[in-house]
Design an enzyme around this catalytic site. Structure first.
Site, PDB file in Angstrom:
ATOM      1  N   THR A 155     -26.493  31.101  22.657  1.00 31.88           N
ATOM      2  CA  THR A 155     -25.611  32.261  22.784  1.00 31.88           C
ATOM      3  C   THR A 155     -26.466  33.510  22.949  1.00 31.88           C
ATOM      4  OG1 THR A 155     -24.030  31.198  21.362  1.00 31.88           O
ATOM      5  CG2 THR A 155     -23.751  33.556  21.679  1.00 31.88           C
TER       6      THR A 155
ATOM      7  N   GLU B 151     -22.285  26.816  24.894  1.00 37.99           N
ATOM      8  CA  GLU B 151     -21.774  25.716  24.059  1.00 37.99           C
ATOM      9  C   GLU B 151     -20.727  26.274  23.110  1.00 37.99           C
ATOM     10  OE1 GLU B 151     -22.377  25.568  20.669  1.00 37.99           O
ATOM     11  OE2 GLU B 151     -23.935  27.078  20.416  1.00 37.99           O
TER      12      GLU B 151
ATOM     13  N   ARG C   5     -18.988  23.076  17.215  1.00 40.02           N
ATOM     14  CA  ARG C   5     -18.863  23.397  15.788  1.00 40.02           C
ATOM     15  C   ARG C   5     -19.746  22.444  15.017  1.00 40.02           C
ATOM     16  NH1 ARG C   5     -12.753  22.086  15.612  1.00 40.02           N
ATOM     17  NH2 ARG C   5     -13.636  20.594  17.066  1.00 40.02           N
ATOM     18  N   GLU C   6     -20.516  22.974  14.093  1.00 40.92           N
ATOM     19  CA  GLU C   6     -21.331  22.090  13.256  1.00 40.92           C
ATOM     20  C   GLU C   6     -20.392  21.155  12.509  1.00 40.92           C
ATOM     21  OE1 GLU C   6     -24.275  24.033  10.863  1.00 40.92           O
ATOM     22  OE2 GLU C   6     -24.829  25.370  12.504  1.00 40.92           O
TER      23      GLU C   6
ATOM     24  N   ASN D  30     -16.149  33.768  20.067  1.00 45.43           N
ATOM     25  CA  ASN D  30     -16.530  33.819  18.658  1.00 45.43           C
ATOM     26  C   ASN D  30     -15.996  35.069  17.965  1.00 45.43           C
ATOM     27  OD1 ASN D  30     -17.672  31.346  18.568  1.00 45.43           O
ATOM     28  ND2 ASN D  30     -19.791  32.015  18.560  1.00 45.43           N
TER      29      ASN D  30
ATOM     30  N   PHE E 173      -7.968  27.940  12.579  1.00 45.26           N
ATOM     31  CA  PHE E 173      -8.684  29.142  12.133  1.00 45.26           C
ATOM     32  C   PHE E 173      -7.801  30.104  11.360  1.00 45.26           C
ATOM     33  CE2 PHE E 173     -13.167  29.503  13.265  1.00 45.26           C
ATOM     34  CZ  PHE E 173     -13.343  28.188  13.648  1.00 45.26           C
TER      35      PHE E 173
ATOM     36  N   GLY F 118      -9.931  32.309   2.687  1.00 46.02           N
ATOM     37  CA  GLY F 118     -10.922  31.962   1.671  1.00 46.02           C
ATOM     38  C   GLY F 118     -12.101  32.910   1.696  1.00 46.02           C
TER      39      GLY F 118
ATOM     40  N   CYS G 203     -23.594  31.280  13.579  1.00 47.72           N
ATOM     41  CA  CYS G 203     -23.048  31.780  14.854  1.00 47.72           C
ATOM     42  C   CYS G 203     -22.076  32.939  14.712  1.00 47.72           C
ATOM     43  CB  CYS G 203     -22.360  30.634  15.593  1.00 47.72           C
ATOM     44  SG  CYS G 203     -23.534  29.443  16.209  1.00 47.72           S
TER      45      CYS G 203
END
Ligand code: UDX
Length: 470
Positions: A144, A174, A177-178, A232, A273, A277, A284
Site C-alpha cells: 500500500t 492487495e 485481511r490477516e 481502508n 465492519f 469495541g 494497515c
C-alpha cells in the site's frame, strides 16, 4: 471497464513451459505478510514464483516449508508449491528479477513519525531492479503506497537504467485481511488492476485469468493506488462510526450488537465492519488512514472527517482503561487476566494491538498480569518479558485462576467458547471487562459475572460481588 474473471477464464491460455507449468514467471520482493501470501498464492495459481527476501533466516525457514507468519492455509500452500517446484525463496534480488516477466513490490511501507508512509524500502527495490532489467519487465506495486508512488518508481528506474530499457509500472493493490489472507487472495471480492499501458494491463489480466469469478476493475495506476487507501479509510470510518454509536448505547443502556445487526441488514449499510469495541489496529488501517490524511493535506483537501475517525479510534483504549478502573477501583496488587494480545484473531501479529498500550498501563498502575493468547504471546514476551508480576499462561483457564478481573482484548473464538461457570469458579472476583463485546449480557448475567463492555451497558448481577474474595 469491468470484466469478470469467468470471462477471462474463457480465453485460451497461451503459455505453458516445458515442465508442464502453466502461467507466468513472477518475482516478488519482500516475503512479509503481503509478499509471502502473494508468492504462495500466485504459485498455487500455476505461476512460477521466486520471492526475494533480505532476511536470510526467513528465507531458510520458508525454503524448508516453515511459515514465518501465522496464516491459515499458508503452510499447506508452501508445502505443495515448494514440492511442485513453482515456488522458491532467495536472498538474491537478481534471481527474482532475472527469470521473471512480472515483478511484484511487496516490501513494507511502515508509518514515519509524521504519519506519512515510509517509502525507503520501495525506493530501494526500484534501485535494485533498475540495473537488472534485461528485457521488458512489468513492475507491480502490491504494497500500500500513497497515490502517485508509481511515478516515483518509474522515475527512479528510468534514471538508473537508462531510457532504452523497456518496463512498465502498474498497481495491483492487495485487500488481504490477516487471518484470512490466503482465502482473500484465492477468492477475492474484486481484483483492481491499475495499468497505464495495454501491455501491462494484458499481462496482469493474464496473470489472474485462472482466478475465481470476481469483478475486475481496470483503471489507471494512480486510481488503483488511491482505491486501496480509500477502501481502508472507509473501513476505518465504519468502525469508528459504530464505536461512537456504542458509546451512546452504553449511555442509553442499549445493546450495540443488536443495533449493528439491525442497521447492517440494510444493504446500503452492510453488516460487515460494524463490530464495536477497542477499534481498529494492525499494520494497515491506522497507517493507511494517517497516510491518506497527510496526502489530503498536501493537496489542500479538508479531511476533518477522517481526522475524527482517527481521534475516535485513539480514544477507545482510554475508555477501556476507565472501565477497568471503574470495575476494580485501585489496581495495585490486583490480579488481572488479559485474554488476547494480537490486534485481531487468527493472527500472531501484535502490530498496532491494544495490548501494547493496555499491558504497560496496567503494570504501571501496579496490577499483576496473567496473559494468554493462542498465537501472539511469543511476540509480546519479546517486548514485555515475564517477571514476578507478569506471567504468560499456558491456557485461558490458567490465566483466570485467582484473578480479580478478566480483560478481553482480542475476539478469539477460543475465548467465546469458554465455560463461563468454570471461569467464574476459578476467579477471585467474577468481573469481566470485555473490550470486544465477545459475550452477550444475558449469558454473562446467567453465569453470575459483573460485566463491563463497550456498548452493552454495564451489567451487575443482583447478588453483587456476594461471597467473592476481594
Ligand atoms: C485490513 C483490510 O481489511 C485489508 O483489506 C487490507 O488489505 C489490510 O488491512 P487487516 O489489518 O488484516 O486488514 O484486518 P481487518 O480485518 O481489516 O481488521 C482491522 C482492525 O479493525 C482489527 O484491529 C479489527 O479488530 C478491527 N475491527 C474490524 C473492528 O474493530 N471492528 C470490525 O467490525 C472489524
Amino acid at each position: 471497464m469491468r470484466l469478470t474473471a469467468s470471462e477471462l477464464l474463457r480465453q485460451p491460455r497461451d503459455r505453458e513451459d516445458g515442465n508442464g507449468h502453466v502461467g507466468r514467471r513472477v518475482g516478488v520482493f519482500g516475503a512479509g505478510y503481503a509478499g509471502l501470501v502473494t508468492a504462495a498464492c500466485l504459485a498455487e495459481m500455476g505461476h512460477t514464483v521466486v520471492a526475494a527476501e533480505k532476511d536470510a533466516e526467513a528465507v531458510a525457514r520458508l525454503s524448508a516449508g516453515e511459515p514465518t507468519i501465522h496464516e491459515p492455509g499458508l503452510r499447506e500452500l508452501l508445502a505443495a508449491n515448494l514440492e511442485a517446484g513453482r515456488l522458491k525463496f532467495t536472498t538474491r534480488a537478481e534471481d527474482a528479477v532475472g527469470a521473471s516477466d512480472i515483478v511484484f513490490v511487496c516490501v513494507g511501507t511502515p508509518p514515519r513519525s509524521d504519519g506519512r508512509a515510509d517509502l525507503c524500502q520501495v525506493e530501494e527495490v526500484a534501485r535494485t531492479i533498475a540495473p537488472l532489467l534485461d528485457g521488458y519487465k512489468l513492475i507491480v506495486e502490491k504494497s500500500t503506497v500513497p497515490a502517485r508512488t508509481a511515478r516515483w518508481i518509474e522515475w527512479t528506474i528510468r534514471r538508473l537504467a537508462g531510457s532504452e530499457r523497456e518496463f512498465d509500472v502498474a498497481s495491483n493493490p492487495e485487500f488481504l485481511r490477516e487471518g484470512s489472507a490466503v482465502r482473500d487472495f484465492l477468492e477475492p471480492d474484486r481484483i483492481v488492476i491499475g495499468a497505464d499501458s495495454a501491455r501491462a494491463r494484458s499481462l496482469l489480466l493474464e496473470l489472474y485469468k485462472a482466478s475465481v469469478d470476481c469483478p475486475i476493475v481496470l483503471t489507471s495506476v494512480t486510481t488503483a493506488e488511491f482505491i486501496k487507501q480509500a477502501a481502508n479509510a472507509f473501513l476505518a470510518s465504519k468502525i469508528s462510526f459504530i464505536n461512537v454509536v456504542s458509546d451512546l448505547c452504553d449511555a442509553l443502556d442499549v445493546d450495540v450488537t443488536t443495533v449493528a445487526r439491525a442497521i447492517g441488514l440494510d444493504p446500503r449499510i452492510g453488516r460487515h465492519f460494524l463490530k464495536a469495541g477497542l477499534g481498529f489496529g494492525g499494520s494497515c488501517l491506522p497507517k493507511d488512514l494517517s497516510a491518506l490524511i497527510n496526502v489530503a493535506e498536501d493537496h489542500g483537501v479538508d479531511v476533518g472527517m477522517l481526522r475524527e475517525v482517527e481521534r475516535i479510534n485513539n480514544a477507545r483504549i482510554e475508555r477501556l482503561l476507565a472501565k477497568i478502573e471503574r470495575a476494580l477501583w485501585v489496581l495495585q496488587h490486583k490480579v488481572i487476566a488479559v485474554l488476547g494480545v494480537t490486534f485481531k484473531p487468527d493472527t500472531d501479529d501484535i502490530r498496532g494491538a491494544p495490548s501494547l498500550t493496555v499491558v504497560p498501563w496496567l503494570r504501571a498502575a501496579g496490577a499483576d498480569l496473567r496473559i494468554f493468547d493462542p498465537a501472539g504471546m511469543p511476540k509480546l514476551k519479546a517486548l514485555f518479558p515475564a517477571d514476578d508480576r507478569l506471567t504468560y499462561a499456558a491456557t485461558p483457564l490458567e490465566a483466570v485462576r485467582d484473578a480479580n478481573a478478566l480483560v478481553v482484548l482480542t475476539d478469539w473464538d477460543e475465548f467465546r467458547l469458554l465455560d463461563l461457570k468454570l471461569v467464574r469458579s476459578l476467579m477471585r472476583t467474577p468481573i469481566i471487562v470485555d473490550g470486544r463485546n465477545l459475550f452477550t449480557p444475558a449469558e454473562i448475567q446467567a453465569a453470575g459475572f459483573e460485566y463491563y463492555s463497550l456498548g452493552h451497558g454495564d451489567v451487575t448481577p443482583s447478588a453483587e460481588r456476594q461471597g467473592t474474595r476481594i
